[in-house]
Design an enzyme around this catalytic site. Sequence first.
Site, PDB file in Angstrom:
ATOM      1  N   ARG A 190      -9.252  -7.963  -5.387  1.00  0.00           N
ATOM      2  CA  ARG A 190      -9.361  -7.992  -6.952  1.00  0.00           C
ATOM      3  C   ARG A 190      -8.350  -9.103  -6.818  1.00  0.00           C
ATOM      4  O   ARG A 190      -8.179 -10.075  -8.365  1.00  0.00           O
ATOM      5  CB  ARG A 190      -7.769  -7.420  -6.833  1.00  0.00           C
ATOM      6  CG  ARG A 190      -8.006  -5.925  -6.621  1.00  0.00           C
ATOM      7  CD  ARG A 190      -6.819  -4.956  -6.513  1.00  0.00           C
ATOM      8  NE  ARG A 190      -6.181  -3.552  -6.316  1.00  0.00           N
ATOM      9  CZ  ARG A 190      -7.339  -2.472  -7.052  1.00  0.00           C
ATOM     10  NH1 ARG A 190      -7.434  -2.802  -8.161  1.00  0.00           N
ATOM     11  NH2 ARG A 190      -7.134  -1.628  -7.033  1.00  0.00           N
ATOM     12  N   THR A 201      -0.111  -2.802  -7.787  1.00  0.00           N
ATOM     13  CA  THR A 201      -1.293  -2.389  -8.470  1.00  0.00           C
ATOM     14  C   THR A 201      -1.344  -0.817  -8.318  1.00  0.00           C
ATOM     15  O   THR A 201      -2.040  -0.288  -9.611  1.00  0.00           O
ATOM     16  CB  THR A 201      -2.313  -2.877  -7.242  1.00  0.00           C
ATOM     17  OG1 THR A 201      -2.270  -4.238  -7.738  1.00  0.00           O
ATOM     18  CG2 THR A 201      -3.843  -2.349  -7.857  1.00  0.00           C
ATOM     19  N   TYR A 236       1.491 -10.531  -1.041  1.00  0.00           N
ATOM     20  CA  TYR A 236       0.125  -9.950  -0.960  1.00  0.00           C
ATOM     21  C   TYR A 236      -1.203 -10.800  -1.312  1.00  0.00           C
ATOM     22  O   TYR A 236      -1.638 -11.035  -2.124  1.00  0.00           O
ATOM     23  CB  TYR A 236       0.670  -9.260  -2.633  1.00  0.00           C
ATOM     24  CG  TYR A 236      -0.524  -7.823  -2.897  1.00  0.00           C
ATOM     25  CD1 TYR A 236      -1.583  -7.548  -1.688  1.00  0.00           C
ATOM     26  CD2 TYR A 236      -0.395  -7.611  -4.057  1.00  0.00           C
ATOM     27  CE1 TYR A 236      -2.102  -6.456  -2.025  1.00  0.00           C
ATOM     28  CE2 TYR A 236      -1.347  -6.610  -4.046  1.00  0.00           C
ATOM     29  CZ  TYR A 236      -1.911  -6.048  -3.221  1.00  0.00           C
ATOM     30  OH  TYR A 236      -2.821  -4.736  -3.632  1.00  0.00           O
ATOM     31  N   LYS A 260       1.428  -8.583   3.161  1.00  0.00           N
ATOM     32  CA  LYS A 260       0.533  -7.883   2.623  1.00  0.00           C
ATOM     33  C   LYS A 260      -0.557  -8.032   2.884  1.00  0.00           C
ATOM     34  O   LYS A 260      -1.567  -8.313   2.000  1.00  0.00           O
ATOM     35  CB  LYS A 260       0.939  -6.465   1.891  1.00  0.00           C
ATOM     36  CG  LYS A 260      -0.102  -5.703   1.496  1.00  0.00           C
ATOM     37  CD  LYS A 260       0.193  -4.704   0.063  1.00  0.00           C
ATOM     38  CE  LYS A 260      -0.154  -3.462   0.228  1.00  0.00           C
ATOM     39  NZ  LYS A 260      -0.367  -3.280  -1.318  1.00  0.00           N
ATOM     40  N   TYR A 263      -7.745 -14.261 -10.781  1.00  0.00           N
ATOM     41  CA  TYR A 263      -9.035 -14.933 -11.729  1.00  0.00           C
ATOM     42  C   TYR A 263      -8.518 -16.494 -12.205  1.00  0.00           C
ATOM     43  O   TYR A 263     -10.209 -16.567 -11.783  1.00  0.00           O
ATOM     44  CB  TYR A 263      -8.197 -14.630 -13.195  1.00  0.00           C
ATOM     45  CG  TYR A 263      -9.460 -14.457 -14.796  1.00  0.00           C
ATOM     46  CD1 TYR A 263     -10.847 -13.974 -14.270  1.00  0.00           C
ATOM     47  CD2 TYR A 263      -9.091 -15.905 -15.332  1.00  0.00           C
ATOM     48  CE1 TYR A 263     -11.819 -14.168 -15.643  1.00  0.00           C
ATOM     49  CE2 TYR A 263     -10.046 -16.130 -15.938  1.00  0.00           C
ATOM     50  CZ  TYR A 263     -11.173 -15.530 -16.510  1.00  0.00           C
ATOM     51  OH  TYR A 263     -11.815 -15.446 -17.364  1.00  0.00           O
ATOM     52  N   ILE A 302       2.169  -1.374   3.793  1.00  0.00           N
ATOM     53  CA  ILE A 302       2.648  -0.798   2.523  1.00  0.00           C
ATOM     54  C   ILE A 302       1.123  -0.159   2.264  1.00  0.00           C
ATOM     55  O   ILE A 302       0.245  -0.405   2.084  1.00  0.00           O
ATOM     56  CB  ILE A 302       2.635  -1.902   1.733  1.00  0.00           C
ATOM     57  CG1 ILE A 302       4.276  -2.546   1.801  1.00  0.00           C
ATOM     58  CG2 ILE A 302       2.708  -1.377   0.299  1.00  0.00           C
ATOM     59  CD1 ILE A 302       4.127  -4.095   0.806  1.00  0.00           C
TER      60      ILE A 302
END
Length: 294
Positions: free
Chosen positions: A140, A46, A135, A164, A109, A206
Site C-alpha cells: 500500500r 486501513t 505498520y 505490524k 506515496y 492484527i
Amino acid sequence: MNQFIGTGVALITPFNQDLSIDYDALERLVEHNIKNGTEYLVISGTTGESVTVSKEEKKALVKFISKVNAGRLPLVLGIGGNNTQAVIDEINTTDLSSIDGILSVSPYYSKPTQEGIYQHFKAISKVSPKPIILYNVPGRTSSNILPGTIIRLANDCDNIIAVKEAGNNVHQYFELLKTKPEDFLVLSGDDDLALSMALAGGSGVISVIGQALTRDFTDMIRLGIAGEAKKAYKLHFKLMPITSMIFAENNPAGIKAVLSSLNLCKPHVRLPLVEASEELKKAIDKEVKSLVNS
C-alpha cells in the site's frame, strides 16, 4: 506490552445504506469480539476505511467504541501518514485518554529512503504519550521498512514497542524475529501467515478475518504462541478458504461480506471501493454457513 500479545483486530467501519456510520452494527461488532476472545481492538486502520472517514467521524468512532468497550479491552488508534508534522499535530490534538497504543503506517506515496522513514518515526516517538506500533505494508505504501530500520527504531525509541509486519515476506519476518530486541513485538499483518509467525516466535497478529470468526482465530493464535502446532494448524486449515476469499477483490469489501453473512453489519463501503461482487458474496456466504455449522 503484554496487552498486545495475541489477536488484535482491525475493526471495519460499518455503514448504513446512505453511507453514514452504522453505530448499532459497530456496537454488535465490538461486543462480538469481546465475547469471543479478541485481545485488543484497532480503530481507524486501513480496514476501517480510514482514508474516507472524516476527522469528525474518526473522533466520534473513538468516543463510541471507547464507551461500548468500557475498558474491557485495550484500544489501539491508527494515526499515520506521509506528512510527519501532520501526524505529530494529530497526536498532540487527539484525546488519547482511552487509547492504549498508536498504530502508525509508514509514509506512503512519497517513497522516502530508509533514513527518511527512521527520522519520520523518531520524530513521532518524541511526542507520543502512548506506545507506538509501526505498520509496514509495502503493497500500500510503495516502500518497505527494512528490518535494519525497524530494529534501529526499536533500539533508539523506547516507546516504539512493536511492528505490524504486512509485507507477506516470510524472509523479512524471520529476519525481524532473529534480530529484534527481546521485548520488541513482531505482529503479523498477514492473516495467512499469522500462525506460522506465531510458531516461529512472533507475538500475534492484527487481523482482518479475526473480527468475524473470532473464536477459532484467537484460539489458533494462542495455540501457535504456545507452540501447539498440530492443534493450531487444524484451525488454520479450517479458516484457509475464507481467509483467501476476503482478499480476493478488495479489503474491507470481503470482510464486510463475511460480517454481513453473520448478520453483524451491512456490506456497504465508500467509494472508491465497491462492494464484493455477487459471485464472491455467494461464495463467502456458502463458506460462512459451512464454518458456522461445522
